[in-house]
Scaffold this motif. Sequence first.
Motif, PDB file in Angstrom:
ATOM      1  N   ALA A 187       0.833  -1.097   0.009  1.00 17.51           N
ATOM      2  CA  ALA A 187       0.156  -0.144   0.060  1.00 17.51           C
ATOM      3  C   ALA A 187       0.810   1.163   0.000  1.00 17.51           C
ATOM      4  N   SER A 188       2.410   1.183   0.545  1.00 21.36           N
ATOM      5  CA  SER A 188       2.788   2.175   0.732  1.00 21.36           C
ATOM      6  C   SER A 188       3.863   2.622  -0.539  1.00 21.36           C
ATOM      7  N   SER A 189       3.948   1.672  -1.365  1.00 21.18           N
ATOM      8  CA  SER A 189       4.856   1.715  -2.572  1.00 21.18           C
ATOM      9  C   SER A 189       4.160   2.620  -3.536  1.00 21.18           C
ATOM     10  N   THR A 190       4.937   3.431  -4.151  1.00 16.71           N
ATOM     11  CA  THR A 190       4.318   4.492  -5.139  1.00 16.71           C
ATOM     12  C   THR A 190       4.540   3.800  -6.492  1.00 16.71           C
ATOM     13  N   PRO A 191       3.318   3.640  -7.255  1.00 16.54           N
ATOM     14  CA  PRO A 191       3.481   3.319  -8.519  1.00 16.54           C
ATOM     15  C   PRO A 191       4.132   3.786  -9.450  1.00 16.54           C
ATOM     16  N   ASP A 192       4.433   3.045 -10.483  1.00 17.76           N
ATOM     17  CA  ASP A 192       5.380   3.972 -11.738  1.00 17.76           C
ATOM     18  C   ASP A 192       4.361   5.003 -12.489  1.00 17.76           C
ATOM     19  N   LEU A 193       4.956   5.948 -12.907  1.00 19.70           N
ATOM     20  CA  LEU A 193       4.518   6.788 -13.869  1.00 19.70           C
ATOM     21  C   LEU A 193       4.434   6.646 -15.257  1.00 19.70           C
ATOM     22  N   VAL A 194       3.249   6.788 -15.835  1.00 21.17           N
ATOM     23  CA  VAL A 194       3.027   6.084 -17.221  1.00 21.17           C
ATOM     24  C   VAL A 194       2.881   7.407 -18.033  1.00 21.17           C
ATOM     25  N   VAL A 195       3.995   7.681 -18.979  1.00 24.43           N
ATOM     26  CA  VAL A 195       3.651   8.796 -19.763  1.00 24.43           C
ATOM     27  C   VAL A 195       3.420   8.340 -21.391  1.00 24.43           C
TER      28      VAL A 195
END
Length: 288
Positions: A21-29
């Motif tokens: 829950a605390s992990s930040t997901p990757d950004l998708v551009v």
Amino acid sequence: MMQRPFRNRLFFLLLLLAASASSTPDLVVRGRVAGQQAGNQPQPLAFANIGIRGRNVGTTADEAGRFQLSIPAALSRDSVTFSALGYYARTVAVATLAAHPDTLLVLPARPQALPDVSVKAAGQPRTQVLGKTRGSSVSGFVVGKGGGAEIARLMQPRRFPVFLDQTQVYITRNQAPSFRLRLRLYARDPATGRPGADLLHESILIDSSLRQGWLTTDLRSYNLQLTEPFFVAYEWLEADVNNPRIAIQGTRGDGAVFARAVSQGQWGPAHDFNWVINAQVTSYGPAQ
């Protein structure tokens, strides 16, 4: 006594859930890349190279210039570089790309000076083949997460200048109906000994349905004259870099082979793979 293992398992499960829950997901551009010649409207730039230089995060655009790139959250303050042979590169902040989905990135064409007319000296032509000339049933590939993975071999003719006649790479196994590679030529970086500046000003795309054997590219029409050692490289344009598989000789690199896993990624020695790539060159000496 039977409750403690259950409590322990529950505790570890909660830790895993909390970490997830605390992990930040990757950004998708996402976006599109176009090239613009002087005075003309931008046109989709097929197979442009896209990535964060030095971070091994990259991909290539598709035939319509569209791209999608997954960027680790830790690199959200970094910048993405867009490049294509024959065009000026452009660098854009990750945050800007994330805030403007489907952004159109336009790369202006790089003016090309007219090449010098090279008159081959009257005399005895000397042709030599550099690199690996024997195919192999053993194969390898570059593990990557996106298009743009490359392999390269250094070519060092005995004398200069030389004209580049053709290049070859040995395909050990291809299971697809067809595949596409991009041929690239690089100067040797004097500081690192690795592939450096591009020597070509346009994409040379190779479409083939070859299952096994030598994939040959005739370059005589390009009139490529080289005056220093150079690299011959092949780039996979699709994300599935397992296909086709390229032949290797031996289980160790010979110091002249390099690879990178994604577009714009870092070049590193191919310690385990000795790529079967060669180049035929011709030099001209005094008449005998």
